[in-house]
Each structure stands twice: as C-alpha cells, then as structure tokens.
Write a protein that holds these residues in place. Sequence first.
Motif, PDB file in Angstrom:
ATOM      1  N   SER A  23      17.620  59.120  10.635  1.00  0.00           N
ATOM      2  CA  SER A  23      16.209  59.173  10.285  1.00  0.00           C
ATOM      3  C   SER A  23      15.938  60.549   9.704  1.00  0.00           C
ATOM      4  O   SER A  23      16.574  61.531  10.096  1.00  0.00           O
ATOM      5  CB  SER A  23      15.317  58.939  11.501  1.00  0.00           C
ATOM      6  N   THR A  24      15.006  60.627   8.785  1.00  0.00           N
ATOM      7  CA  THR A  24      14.722  61.900   8.133  1.00  0.00           C
ATOM      8  C   THR A  24      13.269  62.295   8.341  1.00  0.00           C
ATOM      9  O   THR A  24      12.381  61.464   8.508  1.00  0.00           O
ATOM     10  CB  THR A  24      15.005  61.824   6.618  1.00  0.00           C
ATOM     11  N   VAL A  25      13.061  63.599   8.345  1.00  0.00           N
ATOM     12  CA  VAL A  25      11.729  64.190   8.432  1.00  0.00           C
ATOM     13  C   VAL A  25      11.642  65.217   7.325  1.00  0.00           C
ATOM     14  O   VAL A  25      12.571  65.990   7.119  1.00  0.00           O
ATOM     15  CB  VAL A  25      11.513  64.869   9.801  1.00  0.00           C
ATOM     16  N   ASP A  26      10.515  65.226   6.601  1.00  0.00           N
ATOM     17  CA  ASP A  26      10.443  66.194   5.503  1.00  0.00           C
ATOM     18  C   ASP A  26       9.280  67.150   5.675  1.00  0.00           C
ATOM     19  O   ASP A  26       9.239  67.899   6.640  1.00  0.00           O
ATOM     20  CB  ASP A  26      10.424  65.497   4.142  1.00  0.00           C
ATOM     21  N   ASP A  27       8.309  67.124   4.754  1.00  0.00           N
ATOM     22  CA  ASP A  27       7.310  68.192   4.736  1.00  0.00           C
ATOM     23  C   ASP A  27       6.246  68.093   5.819  1.00  0.00           C
ATOM     24  O   ASP A  27       5.446  69.011   5.962  1.00  0.00           O
ATOM     25  CB  ASP A  27       6.611  68.238   3.368  1.00  0.00           C
ATOM     26  N   ALA A  28       6.211  67.010   6.564  1.00  0.00           N
ATOM     27  CA  ALA A  28       5.195  66.876   7.609  1.00  0.00           C
ATOM     28  C   ALA A  28       5.834  66.474   8.927  1.00  0.00           C
ATOM     29  O   ALA A  28       5.614  65.396   9.445  1.00  0.00           O
ATOM     30  CB  ALA A  28       4.143  65.845   7.191  1.00  0.00           C
ATOM     31  N   PRO A  29       6.671  67.347   9.496  1.00  0.00           N
ATOM     32  CA  PRO A  29       7.414  66.970  10.696  1.00  0.00           C
ATOM     33  C   PRO A  29       6.533  66.604  11.870  1.00  0.00           C
ATOM     34  O   PRO A  29       6.883  65.757  12.677  1.00  0.00           O
ATOM     35  CB  PRO A  29       8.241  68.220  11.002  1.00  0.00           C
ATOM     36  N   LEU A  40       3.972  64.887  11.905  1.00  0.00           N
ATOM     37  CA  LEU A  40       3.502  63.517  11.768  1.00  0.00           C
ATOM     38  C   LEU A  40       4.606  62.499  11.965  1.00  0.00           C
ATOM     39  O   LEU A  40       4.326  61.374  12.351  1.00  0.00           O
ATOM     40  CB  LEU A  40       2.868  63.319  10.378  1.00  0.00           C
ATOM     41  N   GLY A  41       5.858  62.879  11.712  1.00  0.00           N
ATOM     42  CA  GLY A  41       6.909  61.881  11.722  1.00  0.00           C
ATOM     43  C   GLY A  41       8.019  62.083  12.727  1.00  0.00           C
ATOM     44  O   GLY A  41       8.848  61.201  12.908  1.00  0.00           O
ATOM     45  N   LEU A  42       8.049  63.220  13.431  1.00  0.00           N
ATOM     46  CA  LEU A  42       9.178  63.507  14.296  1.00  0.00           C
ATOM     47  C   LEU A  42       9.270  62.540  15.461  1.00  0.00           C
ATOM     48  O   LEU A  42      10.333  61.992  15.755  1.00  0.00           O
ATOM     49  CB  LEU A  42       9.082  64.947  14.810  1.00  0.00           C
ATOM     50  N   GLY A  43       8.160  62.319  16.144  1.00  0.00           N
ATOM     51  CA  GLY A  43       8.179  61.421  17.289  1.00  0.00           C
ATOM     52  C   GLY A  43       8.598  60.022  16.911  1.00  0.00           C
ATOM     53  O   GLY A  43       9.391  59.377  17.608  1.00  0.00           O
ATOM     54  N   GLU A  44       8.068  59.543  15.776  1.00  0.00           N
ATOM     55  CA  GLU A  44       8.418  58.201  15.325  1.00  0.00           C
ATOM     56  C   GLU A  44       9.894  58.099  14.956  1.00  0.00           C
ATOM     57  O   GLU A  44      10.553  57.096  15.236  1.00  0.00           O
ATOM     58  CB  GLU A  44       7.559  57.808  14.115  1.00  0.00           C
ATOM     59  N   ALA A  45      10.429  59.164  14.321  1.00  0.00           N
ATOM     60  CA  ALA A  45      11.842  59.149  13.934  1.00  0.00           C
ATOM     61  C   ALA A  45      12.740  59.115  15.166  1.00  0.00           C
ATOM     62  O   ALA A  45      13.726  58.372  15.220  1.00  0.00           O
ATOM     63  CB  ALA A  45      12.164  60.373  13.078  1.00  0.00           C
ATOM     64  N   LEU A  46      12.408  59.909  16.184  1.00  0.00           N
ATOM     65  CA  LEU A  46      13.187  59.906  17.407  1.00  0.00           C
ATOM     66  C   LEU A  46      13.099  58.561  18.115  1.00  0.00           C
ATOM     67  O   LEU A  46      14.101  58.042  18.631  1.00  0.00           O
ATOM     68  CB  LEU A  46      12.711  61.022  18.337  1.00  0.00           C
ATOM     69  N   ALA A  47      11.910  57.975  18.148  1.00  0.00           N
ATOM     70  CA  ALA A  47      11.742  56.667  18.787  1.00  0.00           C
ATOM     71  C   ALA A  47      12.564  55.606  18.067  1.00  0.00           C
ATOM     72  O   ALA A  47      13.160  54.718  18.694  1.00  0.00           O
ATOM     73  CB  ALA A  47      10.268  56.288  18.809  1.00  0.00           C
ATOM     74  N   HIS A  48      12.602  55.694  16.737  1.00  0.00           N
ATOM     75  CA  HIS A  48      13.399  54.737  15.949  1.00  0.00           C
ATOM     76  C   HIS A  48      14.873  54.827  16.319  1.00  0.00           C
ATOM     77  O   HIS A  48      15.546  53.806  16.506  1.00  0.00           O
ATOM     78  CB  HIS A  48      13.201  55.024  14.466  1.00  0.00           C
TER      79      HIS A  48
END
Length: 344
Positions: free
Chosen positions: A108-114, A116-124
């Motif tokens: 999973s990747t996180v870019d310019d808005a970590p 907003l997306g870090l928790g979702e990426a880890l959950a995925h």
Amino acid sequence: MTSRDPSVARSRGKASIYDVAALAGVSHQTVSRVINDRPHIRESTRVKVLAAMEEMQYSPSSAARALATNRSRRIGVLVDSPVQYGPSSTMRGLEEAARAAGYMVSASTVDDAPSLGLGEALAHLRGQDVDALCVIAPRYSTLLDVQVVSRELPTVLVKADPEDDVLTVAVDQYAGAVHAVDHLLELGHRRILHLAGPVDWADARVRARAYSERLAAEGLDVPRQIVGDWTSDFGYQVGADPTAIPADVTAVFASNDQMALGLIHGLFTRGILVPEHISVVGFDDLPDARHFLPPLTTVRQDFHALGALAMTSLLAALEEGSAPEYGMIEPELIVRDSTAAPRR
C-alpha cells in the motif's frame, strides 16, 4: 516409513505436504522445516523427507507452506512517497528478497497526505493476514500509527534514525553526509553551503545534522541552510537566483541528486560553471548521475541491499523470534567531475 502408497496420493491429484509426511514417517511440521531449510533437522530425517518429495513429485506451493506453518507467507509493505527514487528502489529490493524466501508481498502506498491515508493503508494490509509488516517511512508524519501495529505483528521500519521499540534498518545517512563534507574539506573548501531536503524527512534531518556538526568540528562557520523539496526545479531556482548563495561559498552539498541537477543548471544560466567556479556534491547516486554535465560527485546508497536487509530482519523476527534492533548499510562516496579544489 508408513505403508501409504504414494501412487494413491498421485491418483487423487497433486500430492500434499501430508502425503509427503506420511511417506517419510514424520510430521507435516518436520516436512515444512525441511522445505524451509530450518536448522536442527537430523540429516537422516532431511534425506528421508527429500526422498519422499522426489518420489511423490511434490513441489511445495505457497499455500501448502502456509498450511504447514499456520502463516500466510505474505509480507505487507507500506511505502511512503513511492514516486521518490529511494522508497521505490528499496521496495524493489525487498520484493526480490521476499520472492527468494518464498514470500509474497502486498503493498500500500501513501503520498502527499499521509495523515489522511496511513490508517486506511495499514488496515488494508492487516486485512490480508500478512505475517509481518515493512514500513518504508522516510517521513516522520507516516509513523503515527506504526507503533500500535508493531506491537501486534513483526514490523521493520526503513528509516534514517532508530525508532523506540521498533526494528529499524537504514543506510547510514550520517556517515554519507560526512563523506560528502569531508571530500569537500579535503579539496580545500571552507565555505560549504547545504541545500537540505524537507524537514519532515528523517534522511534530510540526519544529513543536515551531520553537515553542521562536521563543519563545526573543524571550527568553520556553518552557513544558513537552504531547505528544498527534493525536486530539480527547486535546485534550479536556487542556482538561478543571484541572491540565494552567498558570494564566498565555494561548494554546495545538495541533499539529493535531483536538487543538485537543477542547481547546476540554474548556476549555468548565470554563467557560473561547475566545478570551475563552484563545486557540487549530491546524494543517492541516481542511475543518471554519471551522465549529468558535469558527471556528479555523489553519495551512493545501495537501496537494493537495504530492501534485502529489511526482509532478512523480518525473517529473523518471524522465524527465530529475534532480530537486531538497528541494521545499517554503509554508503559510498562516488567522486566524479562536479568537484574540484577552490580557485578563489
């Protein structure tokens, strides 16, 4: 050996790890340990298992290995800023090492808005029943949720400085920056400017600290650093701006090769040549760095080895229950034509 006829298993289709275990007269866990080349297996047992595998034409699949070990044999990888050369190259090295060890990778990747997306990426990633997690985390802002996850499954951070209670691997950024500054000092430079990376990046902070401490140790003034964004466009703006670099500066240590490239271009537009008028050192050793004009002196990071080290550390944590707390890879100074002794 048991009396099980291997032809019966083959008549049902592909033989399973249990069929091999029955033919060899051992447990399926023992077969798994032989398949995965674990230590502490008697040689006679290993020979029996390998003979049974050959007789039954058994080829272990990832699914069979998962069944035997109660693991998915899948590594989750969270990659911050995947468009940047370092994180993407580290990811490729880890993928190759994982395949060689018989593991699959889910990324999973996180870019310019970590945020907003870090928790979702880890959950995925956790939803895919990964056995372990690698977080390629050059930015401090990507680490907000990693501590929680690391308490639940083996986790390795790829990060320039250690993180409390989390296994960390890195290229030695401090040593790399010292290599760059020492090279310029040895050439005779005494006014060296640092074109730094973003303050949220661990790599940038460590390089900037090494630069300042090395100059201070020599009793030299430390010019005010210029903080950039890693892009060649930013480097170009600095080089093209007649007010950005103090007139007495004879060398610039750029925190990455892309900013160094833009800097050289910007200086050229003002008639300032590298290294005739000012020396420039980069960091990373991009594949194209040798083709810059002039070819760039830089610090080489072995990102492939870094990815492999991350996977090795995870395997140690998974299979042996322990791993070194902080693994380091030594960078290398690559001297090319963008540096020379000062001429003023």
